[in-house]
Design an enzyme around this catalytic site. Structure first.
Site, PDB file in Angstrom:
ATOM      1  N   VAL A 159       0.867  -1.176   0.000  1.00  0.00           N
ATOM      2  CA  VAL A 159       0.000   0.000   0.000  1.00  0.00           C
ATOM      3  C   VAL A 159       0.902   1.223   0.000  1.00  0.00           C
ATOM      4  CG1 VAL A 159      -1.749   1.249   1.322  1.00  0.00           C
ATOM      5  CG2 VAL A 159      -1.781  -1.258   1.259  1.00  0.00           C
ATOM      6  N   CYS A 160       0.686   2.135  -0.939  1.00  0.00           N
ATOM      7  CA  CYS A 160       1.560   3.317  -1.037  1.00  0.00           C
ATOM      8  C   CYS A 160       1.461   4.138   0.232  1.00  0.00           C
ATOM      9  CB  CYS A 160       1.172   4.177  -2.236  1.00  0.00           C
ATOM     10  SG  CYS A 160       2.127   5.717  -2.288  1.00  0.00           S
ATOM     11  N   ILE A 161       2.605   4.381   0.839  1.00  0.00           N
ATOM     12  CA  ILE A 161       2.603   5.040   2.143  1.00  0.00           C
ATOM     13  C   ILE A 161       2.158   6.501   2.041  1.00  0.00           C
ATOM     14  CG2 ILE A 161       5.083   5.585   2.055  1.00  0.00           C
ATOM     15  CD1 ILE A 161       5.102   4.953   5.113  1.00  0.00           C
TER      16      ILE A 161
ATOM     17  N   ALA B 133      -1.548   6.606   1.487  1.00  0.00           N
ATOM     18  CA  ALA B 133      -2.246   6.121   2.678  1.00  0.00           C
ATOM     19  C   ALA B 133      -2.258   7.181   3.782  1.00  0.00           C
ATOM     20  CB  ALA B 133      -1.600   4.830   3.179  1.00  0.00           C
TER      21      ALA B 133
END
Lengths: 130, 116
Positions: free
Chosen positions: A76-78, A81
């Site tokens: 999940v792209c930080i 997110a």
């Protein structure tokens, strides 16, 4: 064939369900999913705080079960997110937020993981977005 | 040899984080020295409009980030001529205008395509 799958929509969007079904079909067909990368609103598809009405499919839960069962690399792209309030324990502590709504099997990481998957895969398949 | 990626950016700069997030994918690829192209299509061409006043919308100026493209070695930057004309925008200095036919040929040239 090696697939990288990118998802840009939340669990309540039809494209999130389509992405899940595609990933399931890819594995069932003997293909490999080198990485799932959730970007933009796709980060919501990894949230464990989604509550779905009982007579509807809980796609976020199905994603979680699918990734766990097949031990897939779910990233999940930080940055996406954080912007949307999807935080794991570490990030919630770092930014002093009370809610933690993402954990294993998902990993928060950067866009380098997307490019790495694109280089590794035969095909990049994207779901969602405008 | 690295696989090439074309990012198609279709959102206006002030319609949410999409334009910035599309650019972030491009810049991240550039940082890894990957062959990346960027095409502005549909409302995405609004990112190329000059003299935008981000402050009036209490936003950060995302268009300023386009100047970072060359610093990251991204020189394949294109804009859809049809999208520009539809919106009354002049051909930009920082992106090469392409016809629909040229865009089709260009998409074929890239190994992977991502639309945001």
């Amino acid at each position: 064939m090696k697939f990288a799958i990118a998802l840009f929509s939340a669990a309540h969007a039809p494209s999130s369900r389509r992405a899940l079904q595609f990933a399931q079909a890819a594995l069932a067909g003997g293909h490999e999913v080198v990485r799932l990368f959730f970007y933009q609103d796709g980060v919501y598809s990894a949230s464990n705080s989604v509550v779905t009405p009982q007579d509807e499919q809980d796609i976020a839960q199905q994603w979680r079960a699918f990734v766990s069962e097949h031990q897939l690399d779910g990233v999940v792209c930080i940055a996406a997110a954080l912007r949307r309030g999807v935080l794991n324990n570490e990030e919630a502590s770092r930014y002093q937020r009370s809610a933690v709504n993402i954990d294993a099997p998902w990993a928060l990481s950067g866009l380098g993981q997307l490019h790495d998957a694109i280089q590794d895969a035969d095909r990049l398949i994207c779901f969602g977005g405008p | 040899m690295s696989r090439s990626l074309l990012v198609i950016s279709r959102q206006a700069p002030w319609s949410g984080p999409s334009a910035r997030e599309a650019l972030d994918v491009v810049l991240a690829g550039g940082a890894f020295d990957l062959p990346i192209g960027l095409l502005f299509l549909d409302d995405g061409v609004f990112q190329l409009a000059t003299a935008q006043d981000a402050k009036a919308l209490q936003q950060k100026d995302v268009t300023a980030n386009l100047q970072a493209l060359s610093l990251f070695g991204i020189d394949e930057v294109f804009a859809c001529s049809h999208s520009l004309a539809e919106r009354g925008l002049s051909p930009p200095d920082n992106a090469q205008p392409l016809s629909s036919e040229q865009i089709s040929q260009m998409i074929d040239r890239y190994d992977q395509v991502m639309t945001l």
